[in-house]
Each structure stands twice: as structure tokens, then as C-alpha cells.
Design an enzyme around this catalytic site. Structure first.
Site, mmCIF file in Angstrom:
data_model
loop_
_atom_site.group_PDB
_atom_site.id
_atom_site.type_symbol
_atom_site.label_atom_id
_atom_site.label_comp_id
_atom_site.label_asym_id
_atom_site.label_seq_id
_atom_site.Cartn_x
_atom_site.Cartn_y
_atom_site.Cartn_z
ATOM 1 N N ASP A 65 0.716 -1.341 -0.130
ATOM 2 C CA ASP A 65 -0.050 -0.066 -0.073
ATOM 3 C C ASP A 65 0.915 1.275 0.047
ATOM 4 O O ASP A 65 0.383 2.071 -0.478
ATOM 5 C CB ASP A 65 -0.794 0.083 1.199
ATOM 6 C CG ASP A 65 -0.231 -0.072 2.598
ATOM 7 O OD1 ASP A 65 0.967 -0.361 2.636
ATOM 8 O OD2 ASP A 65 -0.853 -0.397 3.620
ATOM 9 N N HIS A 66 2.161 1.217 0.523
ATOM 10 C CA HIS A 66 2.939 2.195 0.598
ATOM 11 C C HIS A 66 3.765 2.669 -0.999
ATOM 12 O O HIS A 66 3.500 3.610 -1.471
ATOM 13 C CB HIS A 66 4.005 2.287 1.523
ATOM 14 C CG HIS A 66 3.564 2.484 2.916
ATOM 15 N ND1 HIS A 66 2.403 1.703 3.541
ATOM 16 C CD2 HIS A 66 3.905 3.229 3.844
ATOM 17 C CE1 HIS A 66 2.224 2.034 4.742
ATOM 18 N NE2 HIS A 66 3.045 3.035 5.140
ATOM 19 N N ASP A 120 4.084 -1.239 11.198
ATOM 20 C CA ASP A 120 3.845 0.040 10.993
ATOM 21 C C ASP A 120 3.286 0.773 12.175
ATOM 22 O O ASP A 120 2.511 -0.017 12.924
ATOM 23 C CB ASP A 120 2.510 0.166 9.969
ATOM 24 C CG ASP A 120 2.236 1.326 9.292
ATOM 25 O OD1 ASP A 120 3.045 1.751 8.084
ATOM 26 O OD2 ASP A 120 1.735 2.057 9.668
ATOM 27 N N ARG A 380 -0.383 12.973 10.125
ATOM 28 C CA ARG A 380 0.983 13.378 10.340
ATOM 29 C C ARG A 380 1.222 14.689 9.607
ATOM 30 O O ARG A 380 1.033 14.591 8.315
ATOM 31 C CB ARG A 380 1.974 12.190 10.313
ATOM 32 C CG ARG A 380 2.175 11.341 11.238
ATOM 33 C CD ARG A 380 3.208 10.230 11.189
ATOM 34 N NE ARG A 380 3.294 9.518 12.458
ATOM 35 C CZ ARG A 380 3.572 8.123 12.297
ATOM 36 N NH1 ARG A 380 4.118 7.797 11.147
ATOM 37 N NH2 ARG A 380 3.524 7.484 13.414
ATOM 38 N N SER A 534 6.984 7.014 12.869
ATOM 39 C CA SER A 534 6.941 5.895 12.070
ATOM 40 C C SER A 534 7.829 4.781 12.720
ATOM 41 O O SER A 534 8.681 5.069 13.323
ATOM 42 C CB SER A 534 7.518 6.236 10.570
ATOM 43 O OG SER A 534 8.500 5.034 10.213
ATOM 44 N N ARG A 536 9.719 2.806 11.003
ATOM 45 C CA ARG A 536 10.592 2.406 10.159
ATOM 46 C C ARG A 536 11.847 2.302 10.819
ATOM 47 O O ARG A 536 12.577 2.883 11.516
ATOM 48 C CB ARG A 536 10.776 3.506 8.898
ATOM 49 C CG ARG A 536 11.465 4.510 9.366
ATOM 50 C CD ARG A 536 11.221 5.927 8.310
ATOM 51 N NE ARG A 536 9.730 5.986 8.109
ATOM 52 C CZ ARG A 536 9.564 7.312 7.792
ATOM 53 N NH1 ARG A 536 10.221 8.317 7.391
ATOM 54 N NH2 ARG A 536 8.101 7.243 7.607
HETATM 55 C C1 MIC Z 1 4.137 6.313 8.197
HETATM 56 O O1 MIC Z 1 3.072 6.693 8.395
HETATM 57 O O2 MIC Z 1 5.136 7.287 8.659
HETATM 58 C C2 MIC Z 1 4.476 5.017 7.747
HETATM 59 C C3 MIC Z 1 5.310 5.302 6.276
HETATM 60 O O3 MIC Z 1 3.312 4.217 7.622
HETATM 61 C C4 MIC Z 1 5.347 4.396 8.551
HETATM 62 C C5 MIC Z 1 6.047 3.196 8.270
HETATM 63 C C6 MIC Z 1 7.201 3.310 7.238
HETATM 64 O O4 MIC Z 1 8.051 4.364 7.322
HETATM 65 O O5 MIC Z 1 7.181 2.335 6.497
HETATM 66 C C7 MIC Z 1 4.763 3.969 10.172
HETATM 67 O O6 MIC Z 1 3.994 4.751 10.414
HETATM 68 O O7 MIC Z 1 5.392 3.099 10.610
HETATM 69 FE FE1 SF4 Z 2 0.131 4.894 5.119
HETATM 70 FE FE2 SF4 Z 2 1.347 5.466 7.240
HETATM 71 FE FE3 SF4 Z 2 -0.051 7.333 5.973
HETATM 72 FE FE4 SF4 Z 2 -1.213 5.299 7.317
HETATM 73 S S1 SF4 Z 2 -0.014 6.989 8.059
HETATM 74 S S2 SF4 Z 2 -2.056 6.003 5.092
HETATM 75 S S3 SF4 Z 2 0.251 3.737 6.825
HETATM 76 S S4 SF4 Z 2 1.704 6.522 5.130
#
Ligand code: MIC
Ligand code: SF4
Length: 651
Positions: A65-66, A120, A380, A534, A536
Site C-alpha cells: 500500500d505504500h 507500521d 502526520r 513511524s 521504520r
Molecule cells: C508512516 O506513516 O510514517 C509510515 C510510512 O506508514 C510508517 C512506516 C514506514 O516508514 O514504512 C509508520 O507509520 O510506521
Molecule cells: Fe500509510 Fe502511514 Fe499514511 Fe497510514 S499513516 S496512510 S500507514 S503512510
């Protein structure tokens, strides 16, 4: 005996190690896991390294999905790798286009009373369905897939009593924005937030999911709602009535901390740039010109969210100076809005329809224009996350976002008259063809690896005498988006640590990587809540690859601290937060007897700032298990050493 919280009941039913005493480490059995493509490739490389033939969990799903923008072979190669790994190890594979992991998991898999671990940080979305759902690094998820327990410090339970009912135009998003306004981005650290009280029953499952989703922005371990009649209704509409069971706290449950929110007193709220806790009433910002509006993300892209926006836009036009995008949370939501005609209303109003995915939320396209305000229904708004430097991203409900799209300025939706009523279907469109089941016999399945997938780097063991330079002094509440940004350019490199490490701190200090490489070894100094945001693990892996051996901070965000440990970077905390002021970038620090102190269980150690000729007292806040892991140079080293020792003993 005082009554029990729901958190306590679910954790007790899953406890494999430790005691449910806040601050003590516990090990919990994991029923479900989820991964997404941006963290999944690493998680599965790590799962492969564990050499377990098939996942041991009840449900494990690999979502894509990313990384959906395919500007080169990288993301497409990674998707193929993920599909073949899923088939090999008994994992369900949710294809690109099937939707955002958290929304799809809620619709098709989440079960009240169970545990879920996801790579995630917004995994707590399923807390809206009475699941203890926790975000973690990929390696912790890999271990859980292999049947291992998930270890964490038993958090305090913060009981949030909801009373009253939301007024028209005021939404679940405003509830969580109110929580952020009151508690800030560090207010939930080491806490599980449990919602209870008479106001809960006025919220649907997807509204609850919006609140539990964005509890991640409070730094909470997770957020939790009871499973009640609304949960039953939602599961029935998803054709999963059998998964329902009542789960709730005892009437006289005791909480470690308690607050109350009267839903009836709330008003539409908005988070100003560049932090989700920078919350004010929408009316305080009203009239500011808006350039972009984005509706979607795992926080707000359910059926009701999109239907209300469609009703607001029906027969009208998006303001000529606004670019408006819609990303449905799942293929189910997409199909529903299409069948009901709402999609036609959105298209006719001039909205730009994007596929079901994270999309603009993670900077996969739709970066806003220079100096232009973007109002998003997301979770965010960290600096630069949208893909534009010095971005001006505001976070609000879909209702507020749609009002802004129509008016071309920040607008309180209450100005628009009567709030549309949305009837949620009693039976959703159910089509699981986007979720591919693994074959029973996976012997013939070959894992397909593209050239983008590079082997995982392994950290060296901790040295007893660490002498290194402070490569960067980071500020307060530094996010993993600052440490290692995402976005369309960098995300495709998630499977290639040498390549992605070129971007560490790139938006904060463009010389960081050069300096780290020249020194060959170094330290990072951080303020409070270092590494929030995140999950990550690349924000630990890439600095480790560049030679970072320890991070000294006032304190850490939970997931990032765990990731540092898993990848052999020692997390140390200032005994006295004021000492943070005494360290400057470029100082050389020396810590003698580090490994010894870690292994012997000492809780404090002195570092000498050689450049300033001063001593610094540092805390080692680690459990015995974590001490062994970090000393070995991370979890993979630790597990490998243990296996070698076990084999040697057998012989
Ligand atoms: C995000 O919302 O920052 C992400 C991208 O979903 C991350 C995961 C990632 O960095 O792959 C998260 O929330 O953990
Ligand atoms: Fe995707 Fe992270 Fe955004 Fe949720 S917050 S939509 S998991 S990138």
C-alpha cells in the site's frame, strides 16, 4: 479486588512471560501480524534469516500500500518478492490496489480480544475493534511470525472516559485532536489508552478506529475500545459475525491515570504545521487561503468518511484554486462509493481520484506547492513529509477538509448548514479476491529477488571502550521522518540499506552522511521523545550502517528505541536532562567499560566529554534481555550466537 481494565484482560489472556505491573517487561503471544511493503521487505529478509519454514501465527498478512508509484523497477520488484515470500511461508498477500493495511485489516481480519503486531506505527487502528494492536519494527514482527512472544514494558493504562454525544459536524478526528491538544505528542509514551464510558456507544467501529489510529501520534503503545453491539454490527456487515465476542472493562475498572472528555463540548479542531499536537479550533485559522485538500489515509478513509465528503460536494465544485485528492482506504470502500454513485459526485465536483493506498500521506506524489496550505484528513504533518520543504500541512476531519475545498480557505464546516447523515450499509461488498492465499504445499515456490534487494547489514558487537564524535545534535521530538525521510524518491530504496543510508538526516543536515563516512564511527545526541513517529527500522539500520554506535537522548520513543537495540546501537539517556546543553556537535565522548556495564546490569555509566573536559552521567535503561541483545550487536547476532551455542552444547 478492584475491577480490571480491558487492556489488562486481553494482555492477561496472552501473557507468556512477566507480570502485568507497569514498568516491568512482559512477553505476549501474538495472534495476528501485518506488514506493509515499505517495512515488509526487511521484515521478510529477517524472517528468512530465522530459518522457520512457515509462519506460526493464526493470521499473517503482507499488504502492499505504500510503495505504489512505479517510476522504476524497484517497487515492482519488491512487490513480486513480497508475493513470493508470502506464498512460501504461509502468509496472506494483499495485492496493490486492495487498500491500506490498517483499513483492510479492520474490515477483513481484526478480531476482538486478540493481539496484533504490525510493522507500521498505525497498527493500533484495530484497537477500534477491541484488539490489542501494537506497532513495532520489522524484526520484532518477524520474530512474532516465527511464534516468538513480543516483549515490551508493561505500559500504564490511561482510562479516557467519554461522555455525551458529538454535535453535528464534530467528528472522531476532533476527539483525537483534542487528546493531542491536551496531552501532546509525548503524552502517551509508555501508556495504553483505553476508552470507556457512556460516550463510547455513540461511536461506530470506524470512528473508534480513527481515534485509536491517531493515538500513535500521542506516542502511545496502543489505544483500545471495547467490543460491543456496534462492533457486532460492523462485523456482521463484513460477513464476519462469528468473530464477534463481547470484551469490555469491568464497571469498577481501575486505571493508572484517568481523564474525561465530554463529546458534546467538542468543536471542529485542526492541527497547524508541523506537529500533530499543534491543535487549535478551526475557527482560529479560518480564512487562510488553501492550495490543496487531501482526503484519505488510514485515519480517515472509511465508507462514512468518503460518503460525507461526496454528499458535501454533490452538485458543487471544488474551489478553482484548490487541488483536491481522494484516496479510498480500501477496494471495498472504493467499490461502495462507486456503486452508490458518490464517486460520480466526487468526480463531477472536480476531485482528483487516486487509487486505494497511502499516496500523499507518505509523499508518494501530490507534494503541495511552495508556500501553499494543504489541509489533509491524515495523521502526520511532520516537516517535509509531504515532499515539499517548508510545507504547511494542516490536519483535520474529512468534513473540515471538504469545507476548505469548497471555500478555498480554511473553513469551519458548521458554516455549511445542515450536516449530511450517512447510513452505513448493513452488508458491505465483500470480495476477497485481492487477498491471495498461500498454497498448502509451498515446496515448489521460488522466492523472486530483484536487483533492488540487497543483503541485510549486521552490526558489530558493542565495544567495551567507546570513543567517538557527536555527529549531530538533534532537537526535541525528532521524528523518524527527520532521521530518514520517506517520499517517492527514497522509499523505493527500503530494500537496499547501502543506497538508502545516503539519505540519513538529508533534510536536516546535508553533510551528515559525508561526516559519518569520514569518521567511520560516531554518536547521535537527541532531545526528548527521540525517534517518534513511524516504525521504520531503517531509521536505525541506516545510521548503524554509517557507523553510529550509540544514541544519547533525554528519552526515546518506544518503537525507535526497540529498533536501535535490535540493530546493535546502544540507547543511552542523560541522567540529568540539563546535560543535553553541555554537548555540542563535534565533541568527542569516551565511555569506558560500556559492554561490561551493559552486561552486568548497571543502570548508570559515566561518559567523558574529551572536548569539554567534563563528565556526563548517563542511564542505561534496559531490561536484562535487551542488554544481552544490544551487547551482541542486535537481535540477529544474538539469535545466531544462541543457535551456535545451542548446537555446540548438543554436540
Ligand atoms: C508512516 O506513516 O510514517 C509510515 C510510512 O506508514 C510508517 C512506516 C514506514 O516508514 O514504512 C509508520 O507509520 O510506521
Ligand atoms: Fe500509510 Fe502511514 Fe499514511 Fe497510514 S499513516 S496512510 S500507514 S503512510
Amino acid at each position: 479486588m478492584a475491577g480490571q481494565s480491558l487492556t489488562y484482560k486481553i494482555l492477561r489472556a496472552h501473557l507468556v512471560e512477566g507480570e502485568l505491573i507497569s514498568g516491568k517487561e512482559i512477553g505476549v503471544k501474538i495472534d495476528h501480524t501485518l506488514t506493509q511493503d515499505a517495512t515488509g521487505t526487511m521484515a521478510y529478509l529477517q524472517f528468512e534469516a530465522l530459518q522457520i519454514p512457515r509462519v506460526q501465527t493464526r493470521v499473517s498478512v503482507s499488504y502492499v500500500d505504500h510503495n505504489m508509484l512505479q517510476t522504476g523497477f524497484e517497487n515492482a520488484d519488491d512487490h513480486r518478492f513480497l508475493q513470493s515470500v508470502a506464498a512460501k511461508y504461509g502468509i496472506l498477500y494483499s495485492r496493490p490496489g486492495n487498500g491500506i493495511c490498517h483499513q483492510v485489516h479492520l474490515e477483513r481480519f481484526s478480531e476482538p480480544g486478540c493481539t496484533l503486531l504490525g510493522s507500521d506505527s498505525h497498527t493500533p487502528t484495530s484497537g477500534g475493534m477491541g484488539m490489542v494492536a501494537i506497532g513495532a519494527g520489522g524484526l520484532d514482527v518477524a520474530v512474532a511470525m516465527g511464534g516468538g512472544a513480543f516483549y515490551f514494558k508493561m505500559p500504564k493504562v490511561l482510562g479516557v472516559k467519554l461522555t455525551g454525544k458529538l454535535p453535528p459536524w464534530v467528528t472522531a478526528k476532533d476527539v483525537i485532536l483534542e487528546m493531542l491538544r491536551r496531552l501532546t505528542v509525548k503524552g502517551g509514551v509508555d501508556k495504553i489508552i483505553e476508552y470507556h464510558g457512556p460516550g463510547v456507544k455513540s461511536l461506530t467501529v470506524t470512528e473508534r478506529a480513527t481515534i485509536s489510529n491517531m493515538g500513535a501520534e500521542l506516542g502511545a503503545t496502543t489505544s483500545l475500545f471495547p467490543s460491543d453491539e456496534n462492533t457486532k454490527q460492523y462485523l456482521t456487515a463484513q460477513g464476519r459475525a462469528k468473530s464477534w465476542k463481547k470484551w469490555e472493562a469491568d464497571k469498577d475498572a481501575k486505571y493508572d491515570e484517568a481523564i474525561e472528555i465530554d463529546l458534546g463540548q467538542l468543536e471542529p479542531l485542526i492541527a497547524r504545521p508541523q506537529s500533530p499536537d499543534n491543535v487549535v479550533p478551526v475557527k482560529a485559522e479560518a480564512g487562510k487561503k488553501v492550495a490543496q485538500v487531501c482526503v484519505g489515509s488510514c485515519t480517515n478513509s472509511s465508507y462514512k468518511d468518503l460518503m460525507v465528503v461526496a454528499k458535501m460536494l454533490k452538485g458543487k465544485k471544488v474551489h478553482p484554486d484548490v487541488s483536491m485528492t481522494i484516496t479510498p482506504g480500501s477496494r471495498q470502500v472504493f467499490e461502495e462509493i462507486s456503486r452508490s454513485g458518490a464517486l460520480t459526485d466526487l468526480i463531477a465536483a472536480g476531485a482528483r481520484i487516486i487509487e486505494s493506498a497511502c499516496g500523499p500521506c507518505i509523499g508518494m506524489g501530490q507534494a503541495p506547492p511552495t508556500g501553499g496550505i494543504s489541509v489533509r484528513s491524515f495523521n502526520r504533518n511532520f516537516a517535509g513529509r509531504s515532499g515539499t520543504q517548508n510545507d504547511l500541512v494542516y490536519l483535520a476531519s474529512p468534513e473540515t477538509a471538504a469545507a476548505c475545498a469548497l471555500k478555498g480557505v480554511i473553513a469551519d464546516p458548521r458554516e455549511l448548514g445542515k450536516c449530511p447523515k450517512i447510513a452505513v450499509p448493513t452488508k458491505f461488498v465483500i470480495d476477497d479476491s485481492g487477498i491471495i492465499k498461500p498454497p498448502k504445499d509451498a515446496k515448489s515456490v521460488e522466492i523472486v529477488r530483484g536487483p533492488n534487494i540487497k543483503p541485510l547489514p549486521i552490526a558489530p558487537a558493542v565495544e567495551d571502550r567507546l570513543e567517538a564524535e557527536v555527529l549531530i545534535k538533534a532537537g526535541e521530538n525528532v521524528t523518524t521522518d527527520h532521521i530518514l525521510p520517506a517520499g517517492a524518491k527514497i522509499l523505493p530504496l527500503r530494500s537496499n540499506v547501502p543506497a538508502i543510508s545516503e539519505f540519513v538526516f538529508c533534510n536536516v543536515d546535508k553533510d551528515f552522511v559525508k561526516r559519518a563516512k569520514e569518521k567511520g564511527k560516531g554518536l547521535i545526541v537527541g532531545g526528548e521523545n527521540y525517534g517518534q513517529g513511524s516504525s521504520r527500522e531503517h531509521a536505525a539500520l541506516a545510521p548503524m550502517y554509517l557507523g553510529v554506535r550509540a544514541v544519547i537522548a533525554k528519552n526515546f520513543a518506544r518503537i525507535h528505541k526497540a529498533n536501535l537495540i535490535n540493530f546493535g546501537i546502544t540507547p543511552l539517556e542523560f541522567e540529568n536532562a540539563k546535560d543535553y546543553q553541555e554537548v555540542t556537535q563535534g565533541d568527542v565522548l569516551e565511555v569506558d567499560g560500556l559492554k561490561q556495564a551493559i552486561l552486568s546490569g548497571k543502570t548508570g555509566i559515566t561518559a567523558r566529554n574529551k572536548s569539554k573536559n567534563r563528565e556526563l552521567n548517563l542511564k542505561i535503561d534496559l531490561t536484562q534481555r535487551l542488554r544481552k541483545i544490544v551487547a551482541a550487536g542486535g537481535l540477529l547476532n544474538y539469535t545466531r550466537n544462541q543457535t551456535v551455542t545451542a548446537k555446540a552444547t548438543v554436540r
